[in-house]
Design a protein around this motif. Structure first.
Motif, PDB file in Angstrom:
ATOM      1  N   THR A 248      -1.996  19.349   0.006  1.00 53.33           N
ATOM      2  CA  THR A 248      -2.713  19.200  -1.253  1.00 53.33           C
ATOM      3  C   THR A 248      -4.206  19.389  -1.033  1.00 53.33           C
ATOM      4  O   THR A 248      -4.719  19.110   0.041  1.00 53.33           O
ATOM      5  CB  THR A 248      -2.440  17.826  -1.898  1.00 53.33           C
ATOM      6  N   GLY A 249      -4.866  19.851  -2.046  1.00 49.43           N
ATOM      7  CA  GLY A 249      -6.330  19.901  -2.043  1.00 49.43           C
ATOM      8  C   GLY A 249      -6.923  20.811  -1.000  1.00 49.43           C
ATOM      9  O   GLY A 249      -6.238  21.483  -0.248  1.00 49.43           O
ATOM     10  N   SER A 250      -8.234  20.794  -0.972  1.00 46.02           N
ATOM     11  CA  SER A 250      -8.991  21.613  -0.033  1.00 46.02           C
ATOM     12  C   SER A 250      -9.724  20.751   0.980  1.00 46.02           C
ATOM     13  O   SER A 250     -10.412  21.261   1.846  1.00 46.02           O
ATOM     14  CB  SER A 250     -10.024  22.434  -0.814  1.00 46.02           C
ATOM     15  N   GLY A 251      -9.580  19.434   0.854  1.00 47.65           N
ATOM     16  CA  GLY A 251     -10.320  18.522   1.722  1.00 47.65           C
ATOM     17  C   GLY A 251     -11.675  18.165   1.160  1.00 47.65           C
ATOM     18  O   GLY A 251     -12.378  17.332   1.714  1.00 47.65           O
ATOM     19  N   LEU A 252     -12.059  18.796   0.056  1.00 47.80           N
ATOM     20  CA  LEU A 252     -13.325  18.502  -0.598  1.00 47.80           C
ATOM     21  C   LEU A 252     -13.112  17.303  -1.512  1.00 47.80           C
ATOM     22  O   LEU A 252     -12.317  17.358  -2.440  1.00 47.80           O
ATOM     23  CB  LEU A 252     -13.795  19.715  -1.405  1.00 47.80           C
TER      24      LEU A 252
ATOM     25  N   LEU B 282       0.838  -1.200   0.000  1.00 44.52           N
ATOM     26  CA  LEU B 282       0.000   0.000   0.000  1.00 44.52           C
ATOM     27  C   LEU B 282       0.871   1.247   0.000  1.00 44.52           C
ATOM     28  O   LEU B 282       1.862   1.321   0.731  1.00 44.52           O
ATOM     29  CB  LEU B 282      -0.904   0.044   1.234  1.00 44.52           C
ATOM     30  N   VAL B 283       0.477   2.240  -0.796  1.00 45.08           N
ATOM     31  CA  VAL B 283       1.190   3.507  -0.890  1.00 45.08           C
ATOM     32  C   VAL B 283       0.168   4.632  -0.799  1.00 45.08           C
ATOM     33  O   VAL B 283      -0.869   4.593  -1.468  1.00 45.08           O
ATOM     34  CB  VAL B 283       1.971   3.608  -2.220  1.00 45.08           C
ATOM     35  N   ALA B 284       0.482   5.637   0.018  1.00 48.06           N
ATOM     36  CA  ALA B 284      -0.347   6.846   0.073  1.00 48.06           C
ATOM     37  C   ALA B 284       0.224   7.856  -0.917  1.00 48.06           C
ATOM     38  O   ALA B 284       1.443   7.960  -1.081  1.00 48.06           O
ATOM     39  CB  ALA B 284      -0.367   7.425   1.474  1.00 48.06           C
ATOM     40  N   PHE B 285      -0.662   8.602  -1.579  1.00 47.31           N
ATOM     41  CA  PHE B 285      -0.250   9.521  -2.633  1.00 47.31           C
ATOM     42  C   PHE B 285      -1.187  10.726  -2.648  1.00 47.31           C
ATOM     43  O   PHE B 285      -2.349  10.639  -2.248  1.00 47.31           O
ATOM     44  CB  PHE B 285      -0.264   8.816  -3.995  1.00 47.31           C
ATOM     45  N   PRO B 286      -0.683  11.862  -3.139  1.00 45.79           N
ATOM     46  CA  PRO B 286      -1.521  13.054  -3.193  1.00 45.79           C
ATOM     47  C   PRO B 286      -2.418  13.057  -4.423  1.00 45.79           C
ATOM     48  O   PRO B 286      -2.059  12.551  -5.480  1.00 45.79           O
ATOM     49  CB  PRO B 286      -0.492  14.183  -3.287  1.00 45.79           C
ATOM     50  N   THR B 287      -3.606  13.610  -4.272  1.00 47.04           N
ATOM     51  CA  THR B 287      -4.465  13.928  -5.403  1.00 47.04           C
ATOM     52  C   THR B 287      -4.796  15.415  -5.291  1.00 47.04           C
ATOM     53  O   THR B 287      -4.360  16.078  -4.344  1.00 47.04           O
ATOM     54  CB  THR B 287      -5.772  13.102  -5.422  1.00 47.04           C
ATOM     55  N   GLU B 288      -5.563  15.928  -6.227  1.00 45.14           N
ATOM     56  CA  GLU B 288      -5.929  17.337  -6.155  1.00 45.14           C
ATOM     57  C   GLU B 288      -6.958  17.611  -5.062  1.00 45.14           C
ATOM     58  O   GLU B 288      -7.232  18.766  -4.740  1.00 45.14           O
ATOM     59  CB  GLU B 288      -6.439  17.836  -7.521  1.00 45.14           C
ATOM     60  N   THR B 289      -7.523  16.557  -4.467  1.00 46.49           N
ATOM     61  CA  THR B 289      -8.522  16.743  -3.410  1.00 46.49           C
ATOM     62  C   THR B 289      -7.929  16.431  -2.031  1.00 46.49           C
ATOM     63  O   THR B 289      -7.887  17.295  -1.175  1.00 46.49           O
ATOM     64  CB  THR B 289      -9.758  15.861  -3.665  1.00 46.49           C
ATOM     65  N   VAL B 290      -7.490  15.209  -1.819  1.00 47.60           N
ATOM     66  CA  VAL B 290      -6.918  14.756  -0.544  1.00 47.60           C
ATOM     67  C   VAL B 290      -5.827  13.725  -0.843  1.00 47.60           C
ATOM     68  O   VAL B 290      -5.642  13.335  -1.987  1.00 47.60           O
ATOM     69  CB  VAL B 290      -7.993  14.125   0.382  1.00 47.60           C
ATOM     70  N   TYR B 291      -5.137  13.253   0.182  1.00 50.76           N
ATOM     71  CA  TYR B 291      -4.219  12.132   0.002  1.00 50.76           C
ATOM     72  C   TYR B 291      -5.034  10.847  -0.022  1.00 50.76           C
ATOM     73  O   TYR B 291      -5.978  10.673   0.751  1.00 50.76           O
ATOM     74  CB  TYR B 291      -3.201  12.057   1.146  1.00 50.76           C
ATOM     75  N   GLY B 292      -4.668   9.955  -0.936  1.00 52.39           N
ATOM     76  CA  GLY B 292      -5.320   8.660  -1.038  1.00 52.39           C
ATOM     77  C   GLY B 292      -4.348   7.556  -0.685  1.00 52.39           C
ATOM     78  O   GLY B 292      -3.141   7.761  -0.641  1.00 52.39           O
TER      79      GLY B 292
ATOM     80  N   PRO C  15      -7.121  13.249   4.836  1.00 52.30           N
ATOM     81  CA  PRO C  15      -5.806  13.861   5.013  1.00 52.30           C
ATOM     82  C   PRO C  15      -5.443  14.840   3.893  1.00 52.30           C
ATOM     83  O   PRO C  15      -5.653  14.562   2.718  1.00 52.30           O
ATOM     84  CB  PRO C  15      -4.860  12.659   5.002  1.00 52.30           C
ATOM     85  N   LEU C  16      -4.861  15.969   4.280  1.00 54.39           N
ATOM     86  CA  LEU C  16      -4.430  16.978   3.322  1.00 54.39           C
ATOM     87  C   LEU C  16      -2.911  17.060   3.218  1.00 54.39           C
ATOM     88  O   LEU C  16      -2.397  17.835   2.422  1.00 54.39           O
ATOM     89  CB  LEU C  16      -4.984  18.347   3.716  1.00 54.39           C
ATOM     90  N   SER C  17      -2.194  16.266   4.039  1.00 51.93           N
ATOM     91  CA  SER C  17      -0.735  16.286   4.011  1.00 51.93           C
ATOM     92  C   SER C  17      -0.203  14.900   4.350  1.00 51.93           C
ATOM     93  O   SER C  17      -0.927  14.048   4.881  1.00 51.93           O
ATOM     94  CB  SER C  17      -0.194  17.303   5.022  1.00 51.93           C
ATOM     95  N   ALA C  18       1.080  14.702   4.072  1.00 47.36           N
ATOM     96  CA  ALA C  18       1.727  13.438   4.428  1.00 47.36           C
ATOM     97  C   ALA C  18       1.706  13.240   5.939  1.00 47.36           C
ATOM     98  O   ALA C  18       1.559  12.114   6.422  1.00 47.36           O
ATOM     99  CB  ALA C  18       3.152  13.418   3.897  1.00 47.36           C
ATOM    100  N   ASP C  19       1.843  14.331   6.701  1.00 50.23           N
ATOM    101  CA  ASP C  19       1.789  14.216   8.161  1.00 50.23           C
ATOM    102  C   ASP C  19       0.424  13.727   8.627  1.00 50.23           C
ATOM    103  O   ASP C  19       0.329  12.932   9.571  1.00 50.23           O
ATOM    104  CB  ASP C  19       2.117  15.559   8.825  1.00 50.23           C
ATOM    105  N   ASP C  20      -0.648  14.191   7.970  1.00 45.50           N
ATOM    106  CA  ASP C  20      -1.993  13.709   8.304  1.00 45.50           C
ATOM    107  C   ASP C  20      -2.093  12.200   8.061  1.00 45.50           C
ATOM    108  O   ASP C  20      -2.679  11.468   8.857  1.00 45.50           O
ATOM    109  CB  ASP C  20      -3.057  14.407   7.458  1.00 45.50           C
ATOM    110  N   VAL C  21      -1.514  11.747   6.939  1.00 45.23           N
ATOM    111  CA  VAL C  21      -1.535  10.313   6.616  1.00 45.23           C
ATOM    112  C   VAL C  21      -0.786   9.529   7.695  1.00 45.23           C
ATOM    113  O   VAL C  21      -1.290   8.530   8.214  1.00 45.23           O
ATOM    114  CB  VAL C  21      -0.914  10.037   5.228  1.00 45.23           C
TER     115      VAL C  21
END
Length: 190
Positions: A158-162, A12-22, A135-141
């Motif tokens: 990343t993103g606005s959380g929307l 599993l890998v977490a990655f940024p999108t334009e909305t939130v980290y996935g 999550p909006l940042s790697a720290d949140d993840v």
């Protein structure tokens, strides 16, 4: 490159999108997909999305592609729109939450697109414990999933959380299941 290798190995890998980290796993690997549910403590009946980076990846993900979906993809992808369509046989039932349908998304973040280009389509969802804020940042993840996933691709905030707008096209007409980054009025125009 490391993220793609981890995904191909079933991690599993977490990655940024334009909305939130996935958090993502190889979409066609049942074992890898199950790890998302375990890491997030997510109910197995809650479907995941499949993130793609190119339209030709749809071939093994959906069983049909209606003209309406193509119009929406042309207008809003890459971007924060998830479109639900009938799933192809190759997609694990775990991704679909037992529905036989799959939510598709093409994120616009360059890091997400590069990861998908390298690893292939990803089963993904927000990179947080179920019920917690997206999550909006790697720290949140890391606060939620540290030790539960193999890596976080840190691209800053990343993103606005929307979250993405989720649109179901499987009922013969469209139904907005979640309001998000694309306004319903914009969808209605198409």
């Amino acid at each position: 490159q490391i993220g793609g290798r981890i995904i191909r190995e079933g991690g599993l890998v977490a990655f940024p999108t334009e909305t939130v980290y996935g958090v993502g796993a190889l979409a066609q690997s049942t074992n890898a997909v199950k790890k998302i549910f375990a890491a997030k403590e997510r109910p197995a009946t809650n479907p995941l999305q499949v993130h793609i980076s190119r339209l030709n990846q749809l071939r093994n993900i959906v069983s049909c592609l209606p003209a309406e979906a193509e119009k929406l993809m042309d207008r809003f992808w890459p971007g924060p729109l998830s479109i639900i369509l009938p799933a192809a046989r190759q997609i694990p039932a775990e991704v679909c939450g037992g529905t036989g349908t799959v939510a598709l998304r093409m994120p616009s973040h360059p890091v997400a697109l590069a990861l998908i280009d390298e690893a292939g389509p990803l089963a993904a969802t927000s990179a947080n414990l179920s019920g917690r804020p997206s999550p909006l940042s790697a720290d949140d993840v890391k606060a939620d999933l540290d030790g539960r996933i193999r890596a976080v691709l840190n691209a800053g905030r990343t993103g606005s959380g929307l979250e993405s707008t989720v649109l179901n096209l499987c009922q013969g007409s469209y139904q907005v299941l979640r309001r998000g980054g694309i306004a319903v009025e914009e969808i209605e125009e198409i």
